[in-house]
Motif scaffolding. Structure first.
Motif, short mmCIF file in Angstrom:
data_model
loop_
_atom_site.label_atom_id
_atom_site.label_comp_id
_atom_site.label_asym_id
_atom_site.label_seq_id
_atom_site.Cartn_x
_atom_site.Cartn_y
_atom_site.Cartn_z
N UNK A 283 0.86 -1.17 0.00
CA UNK A 283 0.00 0.00 0.00
C UNK A 283 0.90 1.23 0.00
N UNK A 284 0.57 2.22 -0.83
CA UNK A 284 1.41 3.41 -0.84
C UNK A 284 0.91 4.47 -1.79
N UNK A 285 1.56 5.62 -1.70
CA UNK A 285 1.22 6.77 -2.54
C UNK A 285 1.50 6.46 -4.00
N UNK A 286 1.16 7.38 -4.87
CA UNK A 286 1.41 7.17 -6.29
C UNK A 286 2.90 6.94 -6.56
N UNK A 287 3.76 7.67 -5.86
CA UNK A 287 5.20 7.45 -6.03
C UNK A 287 5.61 6.05 -5.58
N UNK A 288 5.05 5.61 -4.46
CA UNK A 288 5.39 4.28 -3.94
C UNK A 288 4.91 3.20 -4.91
N UNK A 289 3.76 3.41 -5.53
CA UNK A 289 3.25 2.44 -6.51
C UNK A 289 4.21 2.37 -7.69
N UNK A 290 4.68 3.53 -8.14
CA UNK A 290 5.63 3.56 -9.28
C UNK A 290 6.90 2.80 -8.91
N UNK A 291 7.40 3.04 -7.71
CA UNK A 291 8.64 2.35 -7.29
C UNK A 291 8.43 0.84 -7.22
N UNK A 292 7.26 0.42 -6.74
CA UNK A 292 6.99 -1.02 -6.63
C UNK A 292 6.92 -1.66 -8.01
N UNK A 293 6.35 -0.96 -8.98
CA UNK A 293 6.29 -1.50 -10.35
C UNK A 293 7.71 -1.59 -10.90
N UNK A 294 8.51 -0.54 -10.69
CA UNK A 294 9.88 -0.53 -11.21
C UNK A 294 10.71 -1.68 -10.63
N UNK A 295 10.38 -2.06 -9.39
CA UNK A 295 11.17 -3.10 -8.72
C UNK A 295 10.70 -4.52 -9.06
N UNK A 296 9.56 -4.65 -9.75
CA UNK A 296 9.00 -5.99 -10.00
C UNK A 296 9.82 -6.74 -11.05
N UNK A 297 10.05 -8.05 -10.85
CA UNK A 297 10.80 -8.82 -11.85
C UNK A 297 10.01 -8.93 -13.17
N UNK A 298 10.74 -9.01 -14.31
CA UNK A 298 10.05 -9.13 -15.60
C UNK A 298 9.05 -10.28 -15.57
N UNK A 299 7.92 -10.08 -16.25
CA UNK A 299 6.91 -11.14 -16.32
C UNK A 299 5.85 -11.04 -15.23
N UNK A 300 6.07 -10.16 -14.22
CA UNK A 300 5.10 -10.07 -13.12
C UNK A 300 3.79 -9.46 -13.61
N UNK A 301 2.70 -10.02 -13.13
CA UNK A 301 1.38 -9.42 -13.37
C UNK A 301 1.05 -8.53 -12.17
N UNK A 302 0.69 -7.28 -12.43
CA UNK A 302 0.47 -6.33 -11.34
C UNK A 302 -0.92 -5.71 -11.48
N UNK A 303 -1.71 -5.83 -10.44
CA UNK A 303 -3.03 -5.19 -10.39
C UNK A 303 -2.92 -3.96 -9.52
N UNK A 304 -3.34 -2.81 -10.05
CA UNK A 304 -3.14 -1.55 -9.33
C UNK A 304 -4.49 -0.91 -9.00
N UNK A 305 -4.64 -0.48 -7.76
CA UNK A 305 -5.85 0.22 -7.34
C UNK A 305 -5.52 1.70 -7.18
N UNK A 306 -5.52 2.39 -8.32
CA UNK A 306 -5.40 3.86 -8.29
C UNK A 306 -5.90 4.40 -9.63
#
Ligand code: 13P
Ligand code: SF4
Length: 381
Positions: A283-306
Motif C-alpha cells: 500500500x502506498x502513494x502514487x510514487x510508492x506504486x511507481x517504485x513497486x512497479x519498477x522493482x518488480x521482476x520481468x513477467x510479473x502481473x500487477x493489479x493496481x488500485x489507483x
C-alpha cells in the motif's frame, strides 16, 4: 505582467471556480499544432517557467512536465523551485494552493483550468471543521486533540490545523505524521483526521490500532453522529470523506485479479477502503506504486488500485510486465482530467504575451498559518 482570471483564497470564502471558456484558437487546434505551440512557448519562457505534473495527469500534459511527482514530492519541488517566476501546476486546486504557500512572493502559481478541483477536498470546509472542533471541546479536553489534515484539503483547513498545533500529511507520509501527532500529548492524545476517512483508518491500522479506537465523524450530524462516550474514548476521529475514484475498488476486484494471476502483485493506494488495502501486497502513494512497479521482476502481473492514467502510463512504460487496473471499468479522476494540452498551451502562450492567467493566490493570513502546518509536515517527513 497583467493578472487575469485567477482568484485569491480567503480564510473562509473560497473564490468561485469559474473557468472562462478557452478561445477558439485553442479549442480548434489539433494535437500536433498544440504540441508545436507549447514547445515554442516553453522555449521562449525558458527557466522562468517550471511545469509540475501530478502522476494522474494525461500523457498529452505530462510530456511537458519539468518534474513529476506525488502530492508530497510536488510540494517539495514547489518549495525548492526558487528560480522559476512561474510555476504551472498540472494537478488539482489544493496542490496549486500548497505550491503558492510554499513558493516565494516573487513567484506566481498557475492552474491551467480553475475547475480542476478535488471532490474529496470539498467534503470538509472551515465552518464544518470549526463546528466539529467546538462540539468535541464540549465533551472532551480539546487540548489533547491534534488536528491532521490530508494534503487534499483547502488552504483554510491547513491554516486551521496550523493554528491548532496540527500538521498536514500526504499519502506518502501519513504514518510518520500520525506517529508525530500521537506523541504530542502522551497517551491521552486524540487525532481529528480530515477529510479522508480511509487514509486515516488505514494508517491507524498500520500503527497497530484496532477498530474500537476509531470512530467516523459525520459532519452532517450532531456531535458527528457519535455518543459522548465514543468521542471521549476514540483515539481517532475520522472525517466522513472519501475519494470517489479510489472508493470504487472492491475486495471482489482483488479476488478476480488473484484468480486470473496467481502469484501476481496487488498495489493499493491508501485512499481505498481498508477491506481492499488489507488484501493488497503493498500500500502506498502514487510514487510508492511507481517504485513497486519498477522493482518488480520481468513477467510479473500487477493489479493496481489507483487512477487509470497512472496505471496506463505504467503499463506502457513497462512492456515486460502486465500492469492493469484492478477495476475492469476505467476510473479516471474527472478533475485531474480537466487539465489538457489546450489549457496548458493557453496559459503558456499568455505568459509569453505578458499575461498571467489563472493565478492561484492564498491570502497572506491564511497562507501564514497553512505554511506552519505544511512546514511541520516537511520537517517530520
Ligand atoms: P498522492 O499523494 O499519492 O499523489 O495522491 C494524491 C491524490 O489526490 C490521490 O487521489
Ligand atoms: Fe481528489 Fe480523488 Fe481526484 Fe485524488 S483522485 S484528486 S482524491 S478526486
Amino acid at each position: 505582467m497583467l493578472l487575469q482570471g485567477g482568484f485569491t483564497v480567503s480564510n473562509r470564502q473560497p473564490g468561485l471556480r469559474l473557468q472562462e471558456p478557452l478561445p477558439d484558437g485553442y479549442t480548434r487546434a489539433g494535437p500536433e499544432e498544440l504540441s508545436t505551440r507549447i514547445a515554442a512557448a516553453k522555449a521562449v519562457l525558458g527557466g522562468r517557467v517550471m511545469i509540475l505534473g501530478h502522476h494522474y495527469q494525461r500523457d498529452e500534459v505530462m510530456r511537458w512536465a519539468d518534474a513529476r511527482g506525488d502530492s508530497f514530492g510536488l510540494s517539495r519541488l514547489a518549495a525548492d523551485a526558487t528560480e522559476a517566476a512561474y510555476v504551472v501546476f498540472c494537478g488539482v486546486h489544493f496542490m496549486a494552493e500548497s505550491a503558492d504557500i510554499l513558493t516565494g512572493d516573487h513567484q506566481h502559481v498557475i492552474l491551467p483550468d480553475l475547475n480542476a478541483g478535488c471532490s474529496m477536498a470539498d467534503m470538509a470546509d472551515l465552518d464544518s471543521v470549526e463546528e466539529a472542533w467546538e462540539a468535541i471541546a464540549g465533551v472532551t479536553d480539546v487540548a489533547d486533540v491534534v488536528p491532521i489534515t490530508y494534503m487534499n484539503s483547502s488552504a483554510a483547513l491547513k491554516a486551521f490545523v496550523g493554528r491548532h498545533g496540527g500538521a498536514v500529511c500526504t499519502s506518502s507520509n501519513a504514518r510518520a505524521v500520525l506517529t508525530w501527532a500521537l506523541e504530542q500529548h502522551g497517551t491521552d492524545t486524540k487525532v481529528l483526521f480530515f477529510p479522508d476517512q480511509h487514509l486515516g483508518r488505514n494508517t491507524a491500522y498500520q500503527l497497530g490500532f484496532d477498530e474500537p479506537s476509531m470512530a467516523v465523524w459525520d459532519p452532517r450530524k450532531e456531535l458527528g453522529g457519535l455518543e459522548d462516550r465514543i468521542v471521549k474514548e476514540a483515539r481517532f476521529l475520522l472525517w466522513k470523506g472519501h475519494c470517489s475514484v479510489h472508493q470504487r475498488f472492491r475486495p471482489e476486484h482483488v479476488a478476480q485479479f488473484r484468480a486470473q494471476h496467481p502469484g501476481g502483485l496487488v498495489l493499493v493506494h491508501p485512499e481505498c477502503s481498508h477491506e481492499v488495502v488489507a488484501l493488497g501486497d503493498e500500500v502506498g502513494s502514487t510514487d510508492a506504486i511507481i517504485r513497486a512497479v519498477e522493482a518488480a521482476p520481468p513477467g510479473t502481473a500487477i493489479g493496481v488500485a489507483t487512477e487509470i492514467h497512472l496505471v496506463q502510463r505504467l503499463a506502457a512504460e513497462h512492456p515486460d510486465l502486465t500492469v492493469q487496473s484492478l477495476d475492469p471499468l476505467v476510473c479516471p479522476c474527472s478533475t485531474m482530467f480537466r487539465i489538457d494540452a489546450a489549457h496548458l498551451c493557453w496559459v503558456l502562450e499568455s505568459l509569453v504575451e505578458g499575461r498571467v492567467l489563472n493565478r492561484i493566490s492564498v491570502d497572506p493570513a491564511t497562507a501564514a498559518h497553512a505554511r506552519v502546518a505544511l512546514e511541520r509536515m516537511l520537517a517530520i517527513a
